[in-house]
Enzyme design. Structure first.
Site, PDB file in Angstrom:
ATOM      1  N   LYS A 218       0.970  -1.167  -0.127  1.00 16.12           N
ATOM      2  CA  LYS A 218       0.114   0.096  -0.046  1.00 16.12           C
ATOM      3  C   LYS A 218       0.898   1.174   0.086  1.00 16.12           C
ATOM      4  O   LYS A 218       2.127   1.157   0.344  1.00 16.12           O
ATOM      5  CB  LYS A 218      -0.935  -0.012   1.036  1.00 16.12           C
ATOM      6  CG  LYS A 218      -2.183  -1.046   1.492  1.00 16.12           C
ATOM      7  CD  LYS A 218      -2.977  -0.984   2.461  1.00 16.12           C
ATOM      8  CE  LYS A 218      -4.000  -1.819   2.765  1.00 16.12           C
ATOM      9  NZ  LYS A 218      -4.820  -1.632   1.808  1.00 16.12           N
ATOM     10  N   ARG A 292     -10.136 -11.481   2.208  1.00 16.94           N
ATOM     11  CA  ARG A 292     -11.011 -12.588   1.803  1.00 16.94           C
ATOM     12  C   ARG A 292     -10.339 -13.958   1.670  1.00 16.94           C
ATOM     13  O   ARG A 292     -10.773 -15.078   1.720  1.00 16.94           O
ATOM     14  CB  ARG A 292     -11.112 -12.291   0.012  1.00 16.94           C
ATOM     15  CG  ARG A 292     -10.100 -12.162  -0.595  1.00 16.94           C
ATOM     16  CD  ARG A 292     -10.583 -11.488  -2.019  1.00 16.94           C
ATOM     17  NE  ARG A 292     -10.720  -9.965  -1.765  1.00 16.94           N
ATOM     18  CZ  ARG A 292     -11.027  -9.021  -2.654  1.00 16.94           C
ATOM     19  NH1 ARG A 292     -11.269  -9.561  -4.216  1.00 16.94           N
ATOM     20  NH2 ARG A 292     -11.246  -7.790  -2.603  1.00 16.94           N
TER      21      ARG A 292
HETATM   22  N1  BES Z   1      -7.980  -3.865   4.356  1.00 21.13           N
HETATM   23  C1  BES Z   1      -8.230  -3.184   2.967  1.00 21.13           C
HETATM   24  C2  BES Z   1      -9.620  -2.730   2.776  1.00 21.13           C
HETATM   25  C3  BES Z   1      -9.943  -1.325   3.412  1.00 21.13           C
HETATM   26  C4  BES Z   1      -9.648  -0.058   2.678  1.00 21.13           C
HETATM   27  C5  BES Z   1     -10.229  -1.301   4.555  1.00 21.13           C
HETATM   28  C6  BES Z   1      -9.876   1.112   3.135  1.00 21.13           C
HETATM   29  C7  BES Z   1     -10.484   0.132   5.230  1.00 21.13           C
HETATM   30  C8  BES Z   1     -10.304   0.913   4.270  1.00 21.13           C
HETATM   31  C9  BES Z   1      -8.320  -4.736   1.937  1.00 21.13           C
HETATM   32  O1  BES Z   1      -7.722  -5.629   2.628  1.00 21.13           O
HETATM   33  C10 BES Z   1      -7.778  -4.270   0.953  1.00 21.13           C
HETATM   34  O2  BES Z   1      -6.539  -3.910   0.716  1.00 21.13           O
HETATM   35  N2  BES Z   1      -8.479  -4.242  -0.178  1.00 21.13           N
HETATM   36  C11 BES Z   1      -8.173  -3.831  -1.516  1.00 21.13           C
HETATM   37  C12 BES Z   1      -8.647  -4.993  -2.504  1.00 21.13           C
HETATM   38  C13 BES Z   1      -7.942  -4.951  -4.019  1.00 21.13           C
HETATM   39  C14 BES Z   1      -6.585  -5.217  -3.884  1.00 21.13           C
HETATM   40  C15 BES Z   1      -8.688  -6.158  -4.491  1.00 21.13           C
HETATM   41  C16 BES Z   1      -8.988  -2.811  -1.973  1.00 21.13           C
HETATM   42  O3  BES Z   1     -10.035  -2.645  -1.635  1.00 21.13           O
HETATM   43  O4  BES Z   1      -8.353  -1.961  -2.649  1.00 21.13           O
HETATM   44 ZN    ZN Z   2      -5.515  -5.592   2.070  1.00 23.34          ZN
END
Ligand code: BES
Ligand code: ZN
Ligand code: ZN
Length: 443
Positions: A218, A292
């Site tokens: 990230k 997931r």
């Molecule tokens: N923990 C994050 C989702 C999240 C984003 C929670 C913002 C709270 C605030 C999750 O694990 C994630 O990184 N999701 C990605 C998935 C993508 C890579 C398919 C997302 O939603 O960008």
């Molecule tokens: Zn994530």
């Protein structure tokens, strides 16, 4: 003694000390308040008023509070007291000048049964502290210890599968996410039996103690807030503890797969194909879609060992849910429309709102893989919250009463209570409200 008189709306709006738009407050004496409720007060808004009052005016509070509420519905007075308790929370336990709010161990004198709201707020505050805790103070084992202590204190069973037990059980997807971590993963299994009936509800909560994204790392902006990626675990813990403390006549199982998602030479990489508890193989496209993966194993484990009547999962799963609903409500997905409607109504009643997204199979296409049974990300930025649900459906063993909650937008909130975004304890009231309604319909 702090004396609070709660009065109904009187049609006037000329009070000078407003603590919230439309709600009026006058300080009578250093230890007394008169609070006039705004027009058309709803339970959740009255709770917010209490929350704001005890937070903002903490210097006027003592630990003994007497509430009088002539001409105000008892249920609203109870919500107000529940709110006062919520306002005693602060995330600052590690600050040098931290002082316990007088209401943290406050005694509330009020004619009538205030127990339920106070317990719910206390549970909420306890799990808020977990969500706000820094990542280095809440490793997977710490979450397990929290659950074990709660189970001991309130009389429900907690079993912790350590890493070796997870390996034996075949929780391959959870272990895959854990590969880059120096803290071993755990699966926390909680069980509360309060119902005579043979129905069981299982809640699976995402317990990612910190989400760096892994190799698909990230950006650094707001990355510190990824300590809240165990908000689903917090909601699950809270539901179990509240059910036990309130002695709800239901059977409830909570499952929390817990690990951090870290970067290391051993971390899983995009293109890896991993196994899962349900036996399906998964192609990793993005290591940041880790929630997931661990939830897939939690769901499969719950179905295998508990055959729940209703299968629920709750997770801070996607940025897509945040972009869709902001901080207003959780996204829910289910093919069972009756369940969606029950939760929509329960959420509306308790103030933790949910709104559905379409669960159609059209969305599953993008997750087809050439090298595995399914991939963890379509590669497409559209409808991400729905895709996550379509992925998880593969691991429920075709459960017919399965419902998913994406709480990424509501686990934290920017508000008047703190400088940064702060934990809400979202989910505790939603699940207790739904469970209570289920129990009432059965009896
Ligand atoms: N923990 C994050 C989702 C999240 C984003 C929670 C913002 C709270 C605030 C999750 O694990 C994630 O990184 N999701 C990605 C998935 C993508 C890579 C398919 C997302 O939603 O960008
Ligand atoms: Zn994530
Ligand atoms: Zn995550």
């Amino acid at each position: 003694m702090t004396e609070i008189t709660l009065l109904p709306h009187d049609g006037k709006d000329d009070y000078t000390d407003q603590i919230a738009p439309g709600s009026y407050l006058r300080t009578l004496s250093p230890t007394g308040f008169v609070v006039r409720l705004p027009k058309d007060s709803k339970p959740a808004s009255v709770r917010s008023l209490g929350h704001l009052l005890s937070h903002k005016e903490r210097k006027y509070f003592t630990s003994d509070v007497q509430v009088e509420a002539p001409n105000v519905a008892e249920s609203l007075a109870q919500e107000f007291i529940g709110g006062l308790k919520l306002g005693s929370y602060s995330a600052g336990q590690r600050k040098g000048d931290y002082e316990i709010h007088p209401l943290e161990n406050g005694r509330f004198q009020y004619i009538g049964e205030t127990e339920k709201n106070l317990i719910l707020s206390d549970v909420q505050n306890r799990v808020r502290a977990l969500v706000d805790a820094p990542a280095n103070k809440k490793r997977a084992q710490d979450l397990a210890a929290w659950a074990t202590e709660s189970g001991k204190a309130y009389g429900y069973d907690v079993k912790v599968l350590d890493k070796a037990a997870c390996e034996k059980e075949g929780l391959h997807a959870l272990l895959a996410v854990n590969r880059g971590s120096e803290d071993p993963a755990v699966l926390i299994v909680m069980e509360y039996c309060g119902g005579a009936q043979d129905e069981t509800t299982a809640i699976i909560g995402k317990g990612v103690t910190f989400d760096t994204g892994g190799v698909s790392i990230k950006g650094s902006q707001n990355l510190h807030l990824m300590k809240s990626d165990m908000g689903g675990a917090a909601a699950t813990f809270g539901a179990l503890e509240a059910a036990a403390r309130l002695k709800l006549p239901v059977n409830l199982v909570g499952i929390v797969p817990a690990t951090d998602n870290s970067v290391d030479a051993l971390s899983i990489k995009p293109s890896d194909v991993i196994e899962s508890h349900a036996g399906k193989t998964i192609e990793i496209i993005d290591t940041d879609a880790e929630g997931r993966l661990i939830m897939a194993d939690g769901l499969s484990y719950a179905v295998k060992y508990f055959s729940p009547t209703t299968l629920i999962d709750v997770a801070t799963l996607t940025g897509s849910a945040v972009r869709t609903f902001g901080y207003v409500c959780a996204a829910t997905l289910s093919k069972n429309e009756e369940l969606v409607e029950q939760f929509r109504a329960a959420g509306e009643a308790c103030g933790e709102r949910v709104w559905p997204l379409p669960p159609w199979d059209d969305f599953a296409k993008g997750l087809e893989s050439d090298v595995a049974d399914v991939k963890n990300f379509s590669g497409n930025p559209l409808h991400g919250a729905t895709d996550a649900f379509k992925f998880l459906e593969n691991f429920t063993h075709d459960h017919e009463r399965y419902i998913h909650f994406d709480i990424a937008g509501v686990a934290l909130k920017q508000g008047p209570y703190a400088k940064d975004r702060q934990a809400t304890g979202y989910g505790v009231r939603l699940f207790v409200e739904w469970l209570s309604r289920q129990a009432a319909n059965k009896s």
